[in-house]
Design an enzyme around this catalytic site. Structure first.
Site, short mmCIF file in Angstrom:
data_model
loop_
_atom_site.label_atom_id
_atom_site.label_comp_id
_atom_site.label_asym_id
_atom_site.label_seq_id
_atom_site.Cartn_x
_atom_site.Cartn_y
_atom_site.Cartn_z
CD GLU A 1 -3.05 -9.73 0.95
OE1 GLU A 1 -3.81 -10.70 1.16
OE2 GLU A 1 -1.90 -9.64 1.43
CD1 TRP B 1 2.14 -11.31 3.36
CD2 TRP B 1 1.98 -12.99 4.80
NE1 TRP B 1 1.06 -11.05 4.17
CE2 TRP B 1 0.93 -12.07 5.06
CE3 TRP B 1 2.10 -14.12 5.60
CZ2 TRP B 1 0.01 -12.27 6.08
CZ3 TRP B 1 1.17 -14.32 6.62
CH2 TRP B 1 0.14 -13.42 6.85
CG ASN C 1 -1.52 -11.62 9.83
OD1 ASN C 1 -1.94 -12.55 10.49
ND2 ASN C 1 -2.19 -11.12 8.81
CG ASP C 2 -2.45 -7.88 7.47
OD1 ASP C 2 -1.30 -8.31 7.44
OD2 ASP C 2 -3.29 -8.09 6.57
#
Length: 484
Positions: free
Chosen positions: A227, A312, A46-47
């Site tokens: 975030e 998400w 992910n990120d």
């Protein structure tokens, strides 16, 4: 221990050095492996984390499960590039354990060794990341910021013995983005208290000891946790000045549903960020699949950012095997007045060759260019496989561009999030669309409006049909698929 040049030269580093378990795929999907968008070889991602350009090489660390293609066991994966287009995956960089997940963060070059972490030679690369503790005998379940450093171009990392170096006793204090602020001669860390929708700014002389400087927020969109912040200085086009832009990801209620990103324009003096209009909602990307985009450290000139190309709401439903998730293209940021322009970094293009059925062949990724007229028009991208035709439609209706992916995938991944709307200015609008094995990025009005959208199409050549608009189809010359 292997160094970076040895790994890039293809020398065998052995399974112990890789620090990963290769996943045996049940049904592999090579036709969904993109050509330009980075994907991990066979694991979850992910990120993006720790983006840095150092000594002419670009490094991308990323949230990674080294043992599976689902979220968990979070560590930092690692890949490198010479041109920000083709990426080579390297051994896992910073590995988590059962009591400490290695969550998002950033990497800087401590050129002058302000940290005192090395005794001779040049300063190290320093990673600041969130330690997400779970059942830890000392830190319990809090999230705090930790430090690791590397003296071999990011190949091996040493965790600081006094980790975490910054704690607030919080369960939702995360995602540090660190940069050097020349006017104040200090390091600056922007992080978030996610549940409070608040930016927390700290400063430091040495990357180890941190002092609270200020906070910002809540602001902008009224819902969704905060975030992956980034505070970047962006040049103003045609002017000898720059402004500060705060990028902020939100976990829900994004512009197309689910997670998304917003941005704020303002000023920063090294301690406090003041937004020009903190109540205004500005979307960084109008699509559903751009999240956690942050900038590369070590870049002279306009900031370059890269994000996670997913959402998400449905990230865990991806049908790709043996990997899961992709990164967006790298985008360069400038300001046109008070509007943010995003320009994608792309390889050269060549005119597309179409067969007698209008099918495009010969390249893994494509670019469409043209001008959307003020009147209604429609562009359809389709692939007709042996058993299923998949299609994505781009439809201008008055002041909106409606993107519909209801029929875009071989499996119903995006139920409830099939279509979204991009508000358009009046009159004709210039557009550019990049299609890469189902991953689509749209740039409108010369990059003042953008949208990322993922699909998982049939294994067949691309066909482009346009009604009411003329489009030019070009092949992008980057043909080697990354990630495996």
């Amino acid at each position: 221990m292997p160094d970076l040049d040895h790994v890039l030269a293809g020398e065998d580093v052995g399974p112990a050095d890789l620090g990963r378990a290769h996943v045996a795929a049940t049904t592999e999907t090579p036709h969904l492996r993109p050509a330009l968008h980075f994907t991990p070889r066979d694991t979850w991602m992910n990120d993006p984390n720790g983006l840095i350009t150092h000594r002419g090489r670009h490094h991308m660390f990323f949230q990674n499960n080294p043992h599976d293609r689902v979220w968990g066991n979070l560590s930092w994966g690692h890949s490198v590039s010479d041109d920000l287009l083709g990426w080579q995956e390297l051994p896992v960089a910073i590995i988590g354990d059962e009591h400490e997940g290695i969550f998002s963060g950033s990497v800087v070059w401590d050129e002058h060794n302000t940290s005192g972490l090395v005794t001779d030679g040049e300063g190290p690369l320093v990673a600041l990341y969130t330690s997400a503790y779970e059942g830890h005998p000392v830190h319990g379940t809090q999230q705090a910021q930790s430090l690791a450093w590397s003296e071999d171009e990011g190949m091996t990392w040493h965790k600081h013995p006094d980790n975490p170096v910054l704690s607030r006793g919080s369960r939702n204090f995360r995602d540090p983005k660190v940069f050097w602020h020349p006017p104040t001669q200090r390091w600056v860390m922007v992080a978030v208290e996610a549940a409070h929708r608040q930016l927390v700014i700290h400063t430091s002389a040495d990357l180890v000891g941190w002092t609270l400087a200020s906070t910002f927020g809540p602001a902008g969109a009224p819902e969704g946790i905060w975030e992956c912040p980034d505070l970047v200085e962006v040049p103003c086009e045609g002017e000898a000045r720059s402004r500060w832009v705060l990028l902020m990801s939100i976990g829900s209620h994004g512009p197309a549903g689910g997670s998304g990103m917003q941005w704020f324009l303002g000023d920063f003096d090294g301690y406090t960020f003041v937004a020009e209009n903190p109540e205004q909602v500005r979307w960084f990307d109008h699509g559903p699949d751009q999240y956690a985009a942050v900038s590369f450290s070590g870049v002279d000139g306009p900031p370059r950012v890269m994000g996670w190309m997913s959402n998400w709401v449905y990230a865990g439903k991806s049908p790709t095997r043996p990997w899961a998730s992709a990164m967006s293209l790298v985008r360069e940021l400038t300001l046109d007045g008070d509007e943010l322009r995003q320009t994608p970094l792309l390889p050269p293009t060549v005119p597309a060759e179409l067969d007698t059925n209008g099918l495009a062949r010969g390249f893994g990724a494509w670019q469409l260019r043209g001008v959307l007229p003020a009147e209604e028009c429609l562009i359809t991208l389709s692939r007709s496989g042996p058993d299923l035709r998949t299609s994505l439609s781009v439809h201008r209706v008055q002041d909106s561009l409606i993107i519909d992916r209801a029929e875009g995938s071989i499996v119903p991944v995006h139920e409830g999030h099939e279509s979204f709307r991009i508000p358009l200015p009046e009159g004709p609008v210039e557009f550019r669309l990049v299609e890469d094995h189902g991953l689509v990025e749209i740039f409108l009005a010369d990059g003042l409006l953008t949208a990322c959208v993922q699909t998982f199409p049939s294994d067949a050549p691309l066909k482009v049909e346009a009604v009411g608009v003329q489009v030019a189809l070009e092949g992008l010359s980057q043909e080697t698929r990354v990630g495996g």
